[in-house]
Design an enzyme around this catalytic site. Structure first.
Site: not given
Length: 335
Positions: A123, A260, A290
């Site tokens: 990520c 993120h 996500n």
């Protein structure tokens, strides 16, 4: 020049000159997930802020997402990729271990004389890749770098595990980084890793244990959500302050924070602990989920398309995730 002397490359300043983003057409809503696992829309929104996510078509993979994001960038900005001399793709869901996604992008656009590399910082990958692009340009080794952050997480998500399947979606973001200008746009960077926490987010490959911890050999993504949440909200605010101190820039001078987009509640907690207003924070998980390495570029791409970004603004990008890895980058926006 004497034989013992070496000509040093001229230091150049890198700037982001174009952005693009792409998410697949297929939508998976919270109500649809409720038909797959024991959950509901209210439970998911309350805990994550996510309302829906996008999933790849059966014949769609990470390289396809990347190429679509580049197409979107080319449609929005008067730029070309044919003279790109390096392609960096941040992903942990490549179509194949080999060939790389970067090579597939190179082939799709017919880019000649370009290096092509995949990197995996999960990520945090896109911010890592921007940092690398800046270094390549500042050193004089490259002049035009295509940076992509993309993941097809639906390919590795366990849709019987409600703690993870509610989170993840697919997407890609693209940025063109070029040698331009006489003032630096990349102001400061901060990288950090903690490999002792690697077993909190993993996907198995050839090895079945990590740091002495047995791994669930499912080939699917496994995440210890509470531990990752605790780690992020404790360490990211400290990292933000350290990065700003390094640059000599006060928190109040930052126009946009772009973390993120793992979980909206996590971002709210990070903002509270760091003292940064959530109203000046850009995120992408509400409608996309996500998307791992794609969350930061998707947030930037959407904000640019909405006219929220302006030349001269100061942006603080911060990626964090599996590894465990962190990467912060302070930018003067120039697009």
């Amino acid at each position: 020049m004497r034989p013992s002397e070496t000509a040093l490359p001229q230091l150049l300043h890198a700037e982001i000159t174009a952005l693009g983003g792409y998410v697949p057409d297929r939508i998976l809503t919270n109500d649809q997930l409720a038909g797959m696992v024991e959950t509901n829309d209210e439970w998911i929104v309350q805990r994550t802020g996510i309302r829906e996510r996008r999933l790849c078509a059966p014949d769609q993979y990470t390289s396809d997402l990347c190429c679509a994001a580049v197409d979107n960038m080319l449609a929005r900005y008067p730029v070309s990729v044919h003279d790109v001399d390096l392609i960096l793709v941040a992903t942990h869901t490549p179509d194949f271990p080999c060939p790389s996604v970067a090579c597939q992008v190179q082939a799709n656009f017919g880019i000649e004389s370009a290096g092509a590399i995949d990197l995996n910082a999960t990520c945090a990958g896109f911010v890592y890749a921007l940092h690398m692009a800046n270094g390549m340009i500042a050193s004089g080794l490259h002049r035009k770098v295509l940076v992509l952050g993309a993941d097809a997480l639906s390919r590795v998500t366990d849709y019987t595990d409600r703690t993870t399947c509610i989170l993840f979606g697919d997407g890609a973001g693209a940025a063109l980084v070029e040698a331009r200008g006489d003032q630096p746009a990349f102001l400061a960077a901060r990288l950090e890793s903690d490999g002792t926490g690697g077993s909190h987010v993993y996907r198995t490959g050839l090895r079945s244990e990590l740091n002495g911890t047995p791994l669930r050999n499912t080939k699917l993504l496994v995440q210890n959500g509470p531990m990752v949440y605790k780690w992020a909200v404790q360490t990211v605010p400290q990292g933000m302050r350290s990065l700003l101190d390094k640059a000599g820039i006060p928190m109040e001078a930052v126009d946009w924070f772009v973390p993120h987009s793992a979980n909206l509640r996590m971002i709210e907690s990070i903002c509270e602990k760091s003292g940064f207003p959530i109203s000046k924070t850009l995120y992408s998980m509400v409608m996309y989920g996500n998307t791992s390495a794609a969350t930061v570029p998707l947030a930037l791409s959407d904000a640019a398309a909405a006219g929220r970004l302006s030349a001269g603004q100061t942006l603080l990008l911060y990626g964090f995730g599996g590894g465990l890895t962190q990467a912060g980058l302070l930018l003067r926006w120039t697009v």
